[in-house]
Design a protein around this motif. Structure first.
Motif, PDB file in Angstrom:
ATOM      1  N   GLN A 244     -32.502   7.981 -12.426  1.00 34.85           N
ATOM      2  CA  GLN A 244     -31.772   6.717 -12.435  1.00 34.85           C
ATOM      3  C   GLN A 244     -30.374   6.998 -11.924  1.00 34.85           C
ATOM      4  OE1 GLN A 244     -31.752   4.606 -16.142  1.00 34.85           O
ATOM      5  NE2 GLN A 244     -30.462   2.964 -15.370  1.00 34.85           N
ATOM      6  N   MET A 245     -29.970   6.258 -10.900  1.00 32.71           N
ATOM      7  CA  MET A 245     -28.739   6.575 -10.183  1.00 32.71           C
ATOM      8  C   MET A 245     -27.672   5.524 -10.431  1.00 32.71           C
ATOM      9  SD  MET A 245     -30.754   7.742  -6.763  1.00 32.71           S
ATOM     10  CE  MET A 245     -31.977   9.069  -6.932  1.00 32.71           C
ATOM     11  N   ASN A 246     -26.476   5.989 -10.659  1.00 35.57           N
ATOM     12  CA  ASN A 246     -25.354   5.109 -10.952  1.00 35.57           C
ATOM     13  C   ASN A 246     -24.649   4.693  -9.657  1.00 35.57           C
ATOM     14  OD1 ASN A 246     -23.592   3.671 -12.546  1.00 35.57           O
ATOM     15  ND2 ASN A 246     -22.247   5.404 -12.937  1.00 35.57           N
ATOM     16  N   VAL A 247     -25.431   4.165  -8.737  1.00 35.10           N
ATOM     17  CA  VAL A 247     -24.915   3.750  -7.431  1.00 35.10           C
ATOM     18  C   VAL A 247     -25.616   2.461  -7.019  1.00 35.10           C
ATOM     19  CG1 VAL A 247     -24.239   6.036  -6.592  1.00 35.10           C
ATOM     20  CG2 VAL A 247     -26.600   5.312  -6.389  1.00 35.10           C
ATOM     21  N   ASP A 248     -25.240   1.903  -5.867  1.00 35.34           N
ATOM     22  CA  ASP A 248     -25.849   0.644  -5.454  1.00 35.34           C
ATOM     23  C   ASP A 248     -27.244   0.873  -4.872  1.00 35.34           C
ATOM     24  OD1 ASP A 248     -25.762   0.923  -2.466  1.00 35.34           O
ATOM     25  OD2 ASP A 248     -23.616   1.061  -2.862  1.00 35.34           O
ATOM     26  N   SER A 249     -27.985  -0.216  -4.717  1.00 34.57           N
ATOM     27  CA  SER A 249     -29.393  -0.142  -4.324  1.00 34.57           C
ATOM     28  C   SER A 249     -29.593   0.467  -2.938  1.00 34.57           C
ATOM     29  CB  SER A 249     -30.017  -1.547  -4.369  1.00 34.57           C
ATOM     30  OG  SER A 249     -29.322  -2.438  -3.504  1.00 34.57           O
ATOM     31  N   ASN A 250     -28.635   0.287  -2.028  1.00 39.67           N
ATOM     32  CA  ASN A 250     -28.772   0.861  -0.685  1.00 39.67           C
ATOM     33  C   ASN A 250     -28.757   2.388  -0.728  1.00 39.67           C
ATOM     34  OD1 ASN A 250     -28.950  -1.578   0.736  1.00 39.67           O
ATOM     35  ND2 ASN A 250     -26.729  -1.802   0.798  1.00 39.67           N
ATOM     36  N   VAL A 251     -27.920   2.954  -1.592  1.00 41.83           N
ATOM     37  CA  VAL A 251     -27.876   4.407  -1.738  1.00 41.83           C
ATOM     38  C   VAL A 251     -29.179   4.910  -2.349  1.00 41.83           C
ATOM     39  CG1 VAL A 251     -26.688   6.342  -2.851  1.00 41.83           C
ATOM     40  CG2 VAL A 251     -25.372   4.451  -1.882  1.00 41.83           C
ATOM     41  N   VAL A 252     -29.707   4.184  -3.336  1.00 42.21           N
ATOM     42  CA  VAL A 252     -30.994   4.567  -3.946  1.00 42.21           C
ATOM     43  C   VAL A 252     -32.087   4.565  -2.881  1.00 42.21           C
ATOM     44  CG1 VAL A 252     -32.715   4.002  -5.695  1.00 42.21           C
ATOM     45  CG2 VAL A 252     -30.303   3.628  -6.174  1.00 42.21           C
ATOM     46  N   LYS A 253     -32.105   3.559  -2.028  1.00 42.15           N
ATOM     47  CA  LYS A 253     -33.101   3.491  -0.958  1.00 42.15           C
ATOM     48  C   LYS A 253     -32.963   4.667   0.000  1.00 42.15           C
ATOM     49  CE  LYS A 253     -33.976  -1.502  -0.780  1.00 42.15           C
ATOM     50  NZ  LYS A 253     -33.846  -2.739   0.053  1.00 42.15           N
ATOM     51  N   ASN A 254     -31.734   4.999   0.362  1.00 36.79           N
ATOM     52  CA  ASN A 254     -31.523   6.136   1.265  1.00 36.79           C
ATOM     53  C   ASN A 254     -32.018   7.434   0.640  1.00 36.79           C
ATOM     54  OD1 ASN A 254     -30.380   4.648   3.356  1.00 36.79           O
ATOM     55  ND2 ASN A 254     -28.301   4.865   2.557  1.00 36.79           N
TER      56      ASN A 254
END
Length: 218
Positions: A115-125
């Motif tokens: 689980q990443m504490n960043v926005d959805s675009n970063v998770v997708k990348n």
């Protein structure tokens, strides 16, 4: 006219001496002081390696209820922490789980989760990088949404707006139970990618809408 030239040269020499004294004093002070910690001057990029693969609060006693709560009901009775390092561990994350699970019917599951504490675009990348490393580099024909046999076991993985989950097993995997698990352990979750492969069959990609899995055409 000779005297002014001598005065100018003298003045230049005087400035040079002052400059050399200043430089020498600065260098001597740096040598005598404590060396800077390299970590303190490195770039604080969100992609630095995270040293812990599981957060301390996620001990086994608190994890079991998450897998067995109402509407999830995975029937997990034993959990072991997987201490191996994985590709996604190099990216910054808020929480991570890498576990070996056994249910009441002696079915074995390997669950990895970031689980990443960043926005959805970063998770997708991060997800694209993981997918490329895991599958595309071994077979150049594999693309997103393509129906290939990705692995020899049963496989299910998700990319949400805030996390990546990977579940593998020698036994069948029920996608809906794992969707409920994610929805009950994460807040305001939306699903970007869902892929489910039954052993010895091509992987199928789905969208999740109104509590239903919708098959995406190849």
């Amino acid at each position: 006219m000779i005297a002014p030239k001598i005065q100018i040269l003298t003045w230049i020499n005087y400035l040079s001496v002052i400059l050399l004294v200043f430089v020498f004093d600065s260098c001597s002070g740096n040598k005598s002081g404590k060396m800077k910690d390299l970590e303190s001057i490195r770039s604080k990029s969100p992609y630095h390696h995270h040293s812990d693969s599981i957060t301390p609060e996620n001990n086994i006693d608190t994890l079991l209820p998450n897998y067995n709560q109402d509407s999830v009901e995975l029937g997990i009775i034993a959990i072991e922490i997987d201490t191996n390092k994985y590709f996604l561990n190099q990216f910054a994350f808020k929480k991570a789980l890498q576990l070996n699970l056994t249910d009441s019917k002696s079915h074995f599951y390997h669950h990895r989760f970031w689980q990443m504490n960043v926005d959805s675009n970063v998770v997708k990348n991060n997800f694209y990088n993981w997918f490329d490393r895991e599958f595309c580099q071994r077979n150049l024909d594999i693309k997103m949404y393509s129906r290939f046999n990705l692995t020899s076991s049963n496989l299910l993985f998700f990319c949400t707006n805030q996390s990546i989950h990977v579940i593998e097993s020698t036994d069948k995997i029920n996608p809906m139970k794992w969707i409920q698990y994610i929805m009950r352990t994460e807040k305001n979750v939306t699903f970007s990618y869902i892929c489910h492969q039954t052993k010895n069959r091509p992987a199928l990609w789905y969208a999740y809408h109104k509590n239903k899995l919708i098959l995406i055409p190849a």
